[in-house]
Design a protein around this motif. Structure first.
Motif, PDB file in Angstrom:
ATOM      1  N   ALA A 119      -8.828  21.629   9.163  1.00 14.89           N
ATOM      2  CA  ALA A 119      -8.189  22.733   8.447  1.00 14.89           C
ATOM      3  C   ALA A 119      -7.204  22.240   7.390  1.00 14.89           C
ATOM      4  CB  ALA A 119      -7.468  23.646   9.434  1.00 14.89           C
ATOM      5  N   LEU A 120      -6.878  20.952   7.407  1.00 13.29           N
ATOM      6  CA  LEU A 120      -5.921  20.423   6.431  1.00 13.29           C
ATOM      7  C   LEU A 120      -6.554  20.312   5.055  1.00 13.29           C
ATOM      8  CD1 LEU A 120      -4.275  17.584   8.530  1.00 13.29           C
ATOM      9  CD2 LEU A 120      -3.370  19.863   8.049  1.00 13.29           C
ATOM     10  N   PRO A 121      -5.733  20.439   4.002  1.00 10.92           N
ATOM     11  CA  PRO A 121      -6.280  20.283   2.653  1.00 10.92           C
ATOM     12  C   PRO A 121      -6.828  18.877   2.437  1.00 10.92           C
ATOM     13  CG  PRO A 121      -3.882  20.601   2.596  1.00 10.92           C
ATOM     14  CD  PRO A 121      -4.305  20.687   4.015  1.00 10.92           C
ATOM     15  N   LYS A 122      -7.787  18.751   1.600  1.00 10.59           N
ATOM     16  CA  LYS A 122      -8.348  17.438   1.256  1.00 10.59           C
ATOM     17  C   LYS A 122      -7.479  16.824   0.160  1.00 10.59           C
ATOM     18  CE  LYS A 122     -11.606  18.298   4.096  1.00 10.59           C
ATOM     19  NZ  LYS A 122     -11.096  18.275   5.438  1.00 10.59           N
ATOM     20  N   TRP A 123      -6.856  15.699   0.460  1.00  9.76           N
ATOM     21  CA  TRP A 123      -5.961  15.045  -0.485  1.00  9.76           C
ATOM     22  C   TRP A 123      -6.772  14.126  -1.397  1.00  9.76           C
ATOM     23  CZ3 TRP A 123      -1.673  17.583   0.004  1.00  9.76           C
ATOM     24  CH2 TRP A 123      -1.294  18.075   1.235  1.00  9.76           C
ATOM     25  N   PRO A 124      -6.352  13.969  -2.655  1.00 12.18           N
ATOM     26  CA  PRO A 124      -7.103  13.105  -3.572  1.00 12.18           C
ATOM     27  C   PRO A 124      -6.954  11.619  -3.272  1.00 12.18           C
ATOM     28  CG  PRO A 124      -5.160  13.999  -4.667  1.00 12.18           C
ATOM     29  CD  PRO A 124      -5.249  14.665  -3.319  1.00 12.18           C
ATOM     30  N   TYR A 125      -5.932  11.239  -2.485  1.00 13.16           N
ATOM     31  CA  TYR A 125      -5.698   9.832  -2.172  1.00 13.16           C
ATOM     32  C   TYR A 125      -5.752   9.642  -0.660  1.00 13.16           C
ATOM     33  CZ  TYR A 125      -3.856  10.182  -6.872  1.00 13.16           C
ATOM     34  OH  TYR A 125      -3.710  10.444  -8.190  1.00 13.16           O
ATOM     35  N   PRO A 126      -6.266   8.522  -0.194  1.00 13.60           N
ATOM     36  CA  PRO A 126      -6.302   8.285   1.259  1.00 13.60           C
ATOM     37  C   PRO A 126      -4.880   8.086   1.795  1.00 13.60           C
ATOM     38  CG  PRO A 126      -7.007   6.331   0.075  1.00 13.60           C
ATOM     39  CD  PRO A 126      -6.831   7.418  -0.954  1.00 13.60           C
ATOM     40  N   PRO A 127      -4.652   8.363   3.087  1.00 17.46           N
ATOM     41  CA  PRO A 127      -3.313   8.153   3.651  1.00 17.46           C
ATOM     42  C   PRO A 127      -2.958   6.673   3.670  1.00 17.46           C
ATOM     43  CG  PRO A 127      -4.896   8.682   5.369  1.00 17.46           C
ATOM     44  CD  PRO A 127      -5.607   8.842   4.062  1.00 17.46           C
ATOM     45  N   ARG A 128      -1.677   6.397   3.577  1.00 15.37           N
ATOM     46  CA  ARG A 128      -1.205   5.019   3.608  1.00 15.37           C
ATOM     47  C   ARG A 128      -0.827   4.619   5.015  1.00 15.37           C
ATOM     48  NH1 ARG A 128       2.878   4.204  -1.500  1.00 15.37           N
ATOM     49  NH2 ARG A 128       1.244   3.917  -3.034  1.00 15.37           N
ATOM     50  N   ASP A 129      -1.119   3.390   5.353  1.00 12.90           N
ATOM     51  CA  ASP A 129      -0.632   2.807   6.595  1.00 12.90           C
ATOM     52  C   ASP A 129       0.545   1.924   6.193  1.00 12.90           C
ATOM     53  OD1 ASP A 129      -0.056   1.384   8.851  1.00 12.90           O
ATOM     54  OD2 ASP A 129      -2.118   0.763   9.252  1.00 12.90           O
ATOM     55  N   TRP A 130       1.757   2.417   6.398  1.00 12.88           N
ATOM     56  CA  TRP A 130       2.934   1.697   5.925  1.00 12.88           C
ATOM     57  C   TRP A 130       3.120   0.367   6.639  1.00 12.88           C
ATOM     58  CZ3 TRP A 130       4.427   3.043   1.437  1.00 12.88           C
ATOM     59  CH2 TRP A 130       4.339   4.364   1.015  1.00 12.88           C
ATOM     60  N   ASN A 131       2.427   0.156   7.747  1.00 13.03           N
ATOM     61  CA  ASN A 131       2.500  -1.151   8.403  1.00 13.03           C
ATOM     62  C   ASN A 131       1.784  -2.211   7.574  1.00 13.03           C
ATOM     63  OD1 ASN A 131       4.014  -0.616  10.664  1.00 13.03           O
ATOM     64  ND2 ASN A 131       2.260  -0.025  11.892  1.00 13.03           N
ATOM     65  N   ASN A 132       0.782  -1.823   6.808  1.00 12.75           N
ATOM     66  CA  ASN A 132      -0.009  -2.787   6.046  1.00 12.75           C
ATOM     67  C   ASN A 132       0.200  -2.688   4.538  1.00 12.75           C
ATOM     68  OD1 ASN A 132      -1.257  -3.748   8.410  1.00 12.75           O
ATOM     69  ND2 ASN A 132      -2.616  -1.988   8.401  1.00 12.75           N
ATOM     70  N   ASP A 133       0.727  -1.583   4.042  1.00 15.51           N
ATOM     71  CA  ASP A 133       0.877  -1.358   2.607  1.00 15.51           C
ATOM     72  C   ASP A 133       2.347  -1.483   2.222  1.00 15.51           C
ATOM     73  OD1 ASP A 133       0.552  -0.653  -0.026  1.00 15.51           O
ATOM     74  OD2 ASP A 133       0.277   1.475   0.363  1.00 15.51           O
ATOM     75  N   VAL A 134       2.851  -2.697   2.180  1.00 15.55           N
ATOM     76  CA  VAL A 134       4.269  -2.890   1.891  1.00 15.55           C
ATOM     77  C   VAL A 134       4.543  -3.100   0.407  1.00 15.55           C
ATOM     78  CG1 VAL A 134       4.836  -3.735   4.178  1.00 15.55           C
ATOM     79  CG2 VAL A 134       4.131  -5.347   2.441  1.00 15.55           C
ATOM     80  N   GLY A 135       3.545  -3.480  -0.364  1.00 14.87           N
ATOM     81  CA  GLY A 135       3.739  -3.662  -1.803  1.00 14.87           C
ATOM     82  C   GLY A 135       4.912  -4.562  -2.113  1.00 14.87           C
ATOM     83  N   LEU A 136       5.733  -4.142  -3.071  1.00 18.46           N
ATOM     84  CA  LEU A 136       6.889  -4.934  -3.481  1.00 18.46           C
ATOM     85  C   LEU A 136       8.189  -4.441  -2.873  1.00 18.46           C
ATOM     86  CD1 LEU A 136       5.975  -5.339  -7.257  1.00 18.46           C
ATOM     87  CD2 LEU A 136       5.628  -6.974  -5.407  1.00 18.46           C
ATOM     88  N   ASN A 137       8.116  -3.490  -1.971  1.00 16.24           N
ATOM     89  CA  ASN A 137       9.313  -2.920  -1.367  1.00 16.24           C
ATOM     90  C   ASN A 137       9.868  -3.891  -0.319  1.00 16.24           C
ATOM     91  OD1 ASN A 137      11.088  -1.438   0.373  1.00 16.24           O
ATOM     92  ND2 ASN A 137      10.286   0.442  -0.531  1.00 16.24           N
TER      93      ASN A 137
END
Length: 115
Positions: A74-92
């Protein structure tokens, strides 16, 4: 900190606001907290912040309610996949140095399954 789960029926959304005097004049803050109540009562036993603004809080609470009442389809379809903040740390730097979240196995399975 120890992970804790609550029964959906024992959660309430609370909108709040604060207004005060600041150096530049009047300042305000608004948000939405989740109150945990004793089963079958409105006696609050715990409270945690959902969002630091009413608009974000209203939207997040609506998404949580939709998921819990109707399931993930029932949730809206988002244009971007969800992030796993454990693996997507980038430059932060804070995310790189923060401890990784490790949920208890039963709680992890419960959080990923339909209501």
């Amino acid at each position: 900190m120890k992970p804790v789960s609550f029964d959906w029926d024992d959660l309430r959304a609370e909108s709040w606001g604060q207004i005060g005097i600041a150096a530049g004049g009047i300042a305000g803050a608004w948000g939405v907290d989740i109150a945990v109540v004793e089963p079958g009562t409105n006696h609050v036993i715990d409270r945690f912040r959902l969002a630091g603004s009413n608009t974000d809080g209203i939207n997040l609470w609506a998404i949580a309610r939709t998921y819990m009442q109707q399931g993930p389809d029932a949730l809206p379809k988002w244009p971007y996949p969800p992030r796993d903040w454990n693996n997507d740390v980038g430059l932060n730097l804070a995310r790189k140095l923060a401890p990784r979240v490790k949920w208890p196995a039963g709680m992890d399975i419960e959080s990923r399954s339909a209501p």
